[in-house]
Enzyme design. Structure first.
Site, PDB file in Angstrom:
ATOM      1  N   VAL A  11      24.713   4.271 -40.047  1.00 32.54           N
ATOM      2  CA  VAL A  11      26.237   4.103 -39.859  1.00 32.54           C
ATOM      3  C   VAL A  11      26.692   4.341 -41.361  1.00 32.54           C
ATOM      4  O   VAL A  11      27.794   5.096 -41.625  1.00 32.54           O
ATOM      5  CB  VAL A  11      26.343   2.482 -39.427  1.00 32.54           C
ATOM      6  N   ASP A  30      22.773   1.599 -51.835  1.00 38.26           N
ATOM      7  CA  ASP A  30      21.722   0.997 -51.441  1.00 38.26           C
ATOM      8  C   ASP A  30      20.853   0.193 -52.408  1.00 38.26           C
ATOM      9  O   ASP A  30      21.000   0.852 -53.412  1.00 38.26           O
ATOM     10  CB  ASP A  30      21.070   2.096 -50.571  1.00 38.26           C
ATOM     11  N   LEU A 153      29.611   5.173 -32.966  1.00 37.42           N
ATOM     12  CA  LEU A 153      28.860   6.340 -33.316  1.00 37.42           C
ATOM     13  C   LEU A 153      27.648   6.246 -32.243  1.00 37.42           C
ATOM     14  O   LEU A 153      26.966   5.323 -32.529  1.00 37.42           O
ATOM     15  CB  LEU A 153      28.342   6.328 -34.726  1.00 37.42           C
ATOM     16  N   ARG A 154      27.418   7.274 -31.641  1.00 37.25           N
ATOM     17  CA  ARG A 154      26.247   7.306 -30.995  1.00 37.25           C
ATOM     18  C   ARG A 154      25.338   8.250 -31.898  1.00 37.25           C
ATOM     19  O   ARG A 154      25.534   9.484 -32.436  1.00 37.25           O
ATOM     20  CB  ARG A 154      26.248   8.408 -29.511  1.00 37.25           C
ATOM     21  N   GLU A 155      23.933   8.104 -32.016  1.00 40.40           N
ATOM     22  CA  GLU A 155      23.128   8.683 -32.645  1.00 40.40           C
ATOM     23  C   GLU A 155      22.804  10.037 -32.131  1.00 40.40           C
ATOM     24  O   GLU A 155      22.889   9.919 -30.768  1.00 40.40           O
ATOM     25  CB  GLU A 155      21.609   7.983 -32.718  1.00 40.40           C
ATOM     26  N   GLY A 260      17.625   1.960 -24.329  1.00 44.16           N
ATOM     27  CA  GLY A 260      16.991   1.527 -25.458  1.00 44.16           C
ATOM     28  C   GLY A 260      17.674   1.599 -26.768  1.00 44.16           C
ATOM     29  O   GLY A 260      19.110   1.797 -26.671  1.00 44.16           O
ATOM     30  N   CYS A 263      20.778  -0.310 -30.892  1.00 47.56           N
ATOM     31  CA  CYS A 263      22.315  -1.187 -30.782  1.00 47.56           C
ATOM     32  C   CYS A 263      22.355  -2.060 -29.432  1.00 47.56           C
ATOM     33  O   CYS A 263      22.484  -2.912 -29.236  1.00 47.56           O
ATOM     34  CB  CYS A 263      23.521  -0.185 -30.681  1.00 47.56           C
ATOM     35  N   LYS A 266      19.944  -5.025 -28.933  1.00 46.59           N
ATOM     36  CA  LYS A 266      20.199  -5.877 -29.962  1.00 46.59           C
ATOM     37  C   LYS A 266      21.750  -6.790 -29.703  1.00 46.59           C
ATOM     38  O   LYS A 266      21.992  -7.750 -29.608  1.00 46.59           O
ATOM     39  CB  LYS A 266      20.191  -5.498 -31.296  1.00 46.59           C
TER      40      LYS A 266
HETATM   41  C1  UDX Z   1      25.369   3.215 -28.623  1.00 41.33           C
HETATM   42  C2  UDX Z   1      26.755   3.495 -28.192  1.00 41.33           C
HETATM   43  O1  UDX Z   1      27.016   4.609 -27.257  1.00 41.33           O
HETATM   44  C3  UDX Z   1      27.735   3.664 -29.591  1.00 41.33           C
HETATM   45  O2  UDX Z   1      29.021   3.661 -29.215  1.00 41.33           O
HETATM   46  C4  UDX Z   1      27.630   2.219 -30.363  1.00 41.33           C
HETATM   47  O3  UDX Z   1      28.218   2.399 -31.360  1.00 41.33           O
HETATM   48  C5  UDX Z   1      25.716   2.412 -30.693  1.00 41.33           C
HETATM   49  O4  UDX Z   1      25.101   2.127 -29.532  1.00 41.33           O
HETATM   50  P1  UDX Z   1      23.234   4.890 -29.166  1.00 41.33           P
HETATM   51  O5  UDX Z   1      22.456   3.870 -29.412  1.00 41.33           O
HETATM   52  O6  UDX Z   1      23.150   5.970 -30.346  1.00 41.33           O
HETATM   53  O7  UDX Z   1      24.974   4.694 -29.190  1.00 41.33           O
HETATM   54  O8  UDX Z   1      22.909   5.379 -27.746  1.00 41.33           O
HETATM   55  P2  UDX Z   1      23.767   5.988 -26.394  1.00 41.33           P
HETATM   56  O9  UDX Z   1      23.939   7.264 -26.284  1.00 41.33           O
HETATM   57  O10 UDX Z   1      24.745   4.960 -26.127  1.00 41.33           O
HETATM   58  O11 UDX Z   1      22.319   5.767 -25.143  1.00 41.33           O
HETATM   59  C6  UDX Z   1      21.875   4.232 -25.406  1.00 41.33           C
HETATM   60  C7  UDX Z   1      20.699   4.380 -24.488  1.00 41.33           C
HETATM   61  O12 UDX Z   1      21.328   4.170 -23.110  1.00 41.33           O
HETATM   62  C8  UDX Z   1      19.521   5.551 -24.478  1.00 41.33           C
HETATM   63  O13 UDX Z   1      18.449   4.705 -24.426  1.00 41.33           O
HETATM   64  C9  UDX Z   1      19.923   6.051 -23.368  1.00 41.33           C
HETATM   65  O14 UDX Z   1      18.717   7.115 -22.745  1.00 41.33           O
HETATM   66  C10 UDX Z   1      20.358   5.207 -22.218  1.00 41.33           C
HETATM   67  N1  UDX Z   1      21.422   5.836 -21.242  1.00 41.33           N
HETATM   68  C11 UDX Z   1      22.505   6.243 -21.732  1.00 41.33           C
HETATM   69  C12 UDX Z   1      21.054   5.918 -19.816  1.00 41.33           C
HETATM   70  O15 UDX Z   1      19.872   5.387 -19.542  1.00 41.33           O
HETATM   71  N2  UDX Z   1      21.852   6.380 -19.041  1.00 41.33           N
HETATM   72  C13 UDX Z   1      23.143   6.795 -19.317  1.00 41.33           C
HETATM   73  O16 UDX Z   1      23.875   7.222 -18.439  1.00 41.33           O
HETATM   74  C14 UDX Z   1      23.438   6.898 -20.943  1.00 41.33           C
END
Ligand code: UDX
Length: 453
Positions: A11, A30, A153-155, A260, A263, A266
């Site tokens: 982030v 940091d 933010l999505r990774e 998983g 984010c 947790k």
């Molecule tokens: C997420 C949120 O999208 C973001 O807005 C927030 O600030 C941080 O957490 P991220 O953890 O990067 O972002 O992952 P994301 O793309 O949202 O996916 C999370 C998990 O859900 C992944 O394990 C993904 O495989 C799973 N997922 C996502 C599904 O199983 N099905 C879906 O349709 C979408």
């Protein structure tokens, strides 16, 4: 404007690099010396598409600097972003240790007016706590404002999400601080990004509500997928059927082995703890979490039922990251499944385009890692797809069929069309869709049960 960002994780780094790209003067801070030395040389501790280019460009052009010296970084900065980690405690509540340490340092180093903005996901009420700690650490009273500016933010897509967000949320209590924050995000007005201005607790709440809702969408469709399996319906078509309703929307409706990452797991636990503390028993979240955990067990049961027995089976595994496009394995359902399969006596041959180095740290030598997906499939009793990497969705199926010992694919991410898999001679199992079976495959694999049991 000069700003500083404290914490150089996903982030913090993305925030710092993107603001520098907007033309702001950014100091990233940091306390890990080795990390700062790496960053000063333009080397990144994480894998995030486009981030390396952004960091090196802004370093070169002098808008981005890295330091361990918080006093120096704060000197010229008008806005100080807090982007340090907020890990979960054993009881699911948030450990605010790093936030507290940073708030104390900010208080000690403050010499003139600052806007202190929280980017880290923090429990509702944390801004108030930060304000009190800063005040307590100041040697003499100096005015400052605290605002909440959560990240979404999505990774793997973090730069895009920062540069072209659906919205910017700013929670604050005084007009001056809000005006400064709005100015910081002014390049986004050109693309007409909605800016949602709220009070502080509401902004903190928005972040939890957004992530909990998205996780709920995933658990909802996973529960529907389980029923589809029992009644013989096709969940993918259910998604098309419901996702075209604009009130529901098609996104975040991909069934699979569960969510998983750093984010969702947790944040859901933390939101549950926040709700409990406020006197509300948020049982819906308990269910979202339970369905998510069940989803892995259901997948495991499927693998067991297809292969009859797991002990001694050689399994090709495609994907270890918690989702495609990242090297992050935190709370990865793929890793948890591999650990379970190893415990059950399987031999695992795995490939992931980015996460193998990180996986090695937790799976040790028990897994064989391969250079590509075809090598992972070679000689395997079955191929499991555990992460939705794009490259796993476009494999040469003819080649794959020849390499596998048995043409069995168990897809935890629904990357293939069952009819196409069937046409290529695979026995193909996915989530929430009828399996496409090839008779001779079932006959071939079953004698293994007798050999090993
Ligand atoms: C997420 C949120 O999208 C973001 O807005 C927030 O600030 C941080 O957490 P991220 O953890 O990067 O972002 O992952 P994301 O793309 O949202 O996916 C999370 C998990 O859900 C992944 O394990 C993904 O495989 C799973 N997922 C996502 C599904 O199983 N099905 C879906 O349709 C979408």
């Amino acid at each position: 404007m000069h700003i500083c960002v404290i914490g150089t994780g996903y982030v913090g780094l993305v925030t710092g690099a993107c603001f520098a790209e907007f033309g702001v003067q950014v100091a990233c801070v940091d306390n890990v010396v080795s990390k700062i030395s790496m960053l000063q040389e333009g080397k990144l501790p994480i894998h995030e598409p486009g981030l390396h280019e952004l960091v090196t460009k802004n370093l070169r052009e002098g808008r981005l600097t890295f330091t361990t010296d918080i006093t120096k970084a704060m000197e010229q900065s008008l806005v100080i972003f807090i982007a340090v980690g907020t890990p979960a405690r054993a009881d699911g509540a948030t450990d605010l240790r790093y936030i507290d340490e940073v708030a104390d340092s900010i208080g000690r180093c403050m010499r003139d007016y600052k806007v202190v903005a929280t980017k880290s996901t923090v429990p509702v009420g944390t801004a108030k706590r930060i304000k009190e700690r800063i005040q307590a650490a100041q040697s003499e009273p100096i005015a400052f404002s605290v605002v909440s500016n959560p990240e979404f933010l999505r990774e793997g897509a973090a730069i895009e999400d920062f540069m072209r967000p659906n919205r910017v949320v700013i929670g604050g209590e005084d007009a001056h601080a809000l005006a400064i924050m709005k100015e910081l995000y002014s390049p986004l007005y050109l693309i007409e990004t909605p800016v949602v201005i709220t009070d502080i607790v509401t902004a903190e709440m928005i972040k939890y509500a957004a992530n909990a809702f998205l996780a709920m969408k995933i658990s909802f469709i996973n529960a529907v997928a389980s029923i589809c399996e029992s009644v013989g319906a096709n969940v993918q078509q259910v998604c098309d059927g419901i996702g075209t309703d604009s009130r529901i929307g098609p996104r975040f409706l991909n069934p699979g082995i569960g969510y998983g990452g750093s984010c969702f797991p947790k944040d859901l636990m933390a939101f549950r703890a926040v709700a409990k503390e406020s006197g509300y028993d948020f049982r819906l979240l308990d269910e979202v979490i339970r369905i998510n955990e069940d989803q892995r067990q259901r997948f495991l049961k499927k693998v067991r039922s297809v292969l009859w027995t797991l002990r001694g089976k050689r399994l090709g595994v495609l994907g270890l990251a918690f989702k495609g496009g990242t090297d992050d394995i935190r709370e990865s359902p793929a890793i948890l499944l591999v650990q379970e399969l190893l415990r059950e006596g399987c031999q695992i041959c795995a490939h992931d385009p980015a996460a193998m180095d990180r996986a090695k740290e937790v799976l040790h030598a028990s897994v064989e890692y391969t250079a590509g997906p075809y090598e992972a499939a070679t000689g395997a009793d079955a191929l499991l797809i555990l992460t939705e990497w794009e490259e796993f969705a476009a494999l040469d199926l003819g080649r794959l069929r020849k390499l596998l010992k048995y043409p069995i694919v168990i897809d935890g991410r629904n990357l293939y069309d069952p009819a196409i898999m069937s046409a290529h001679g695979f026995s193909y199992y996915s989530v929430g869709r009828p399996a496409s079976l090839t008779e001779d495959v079932a006959a071939g694999i079953r004698p293994h049960k007798r050999e090993h049991s």
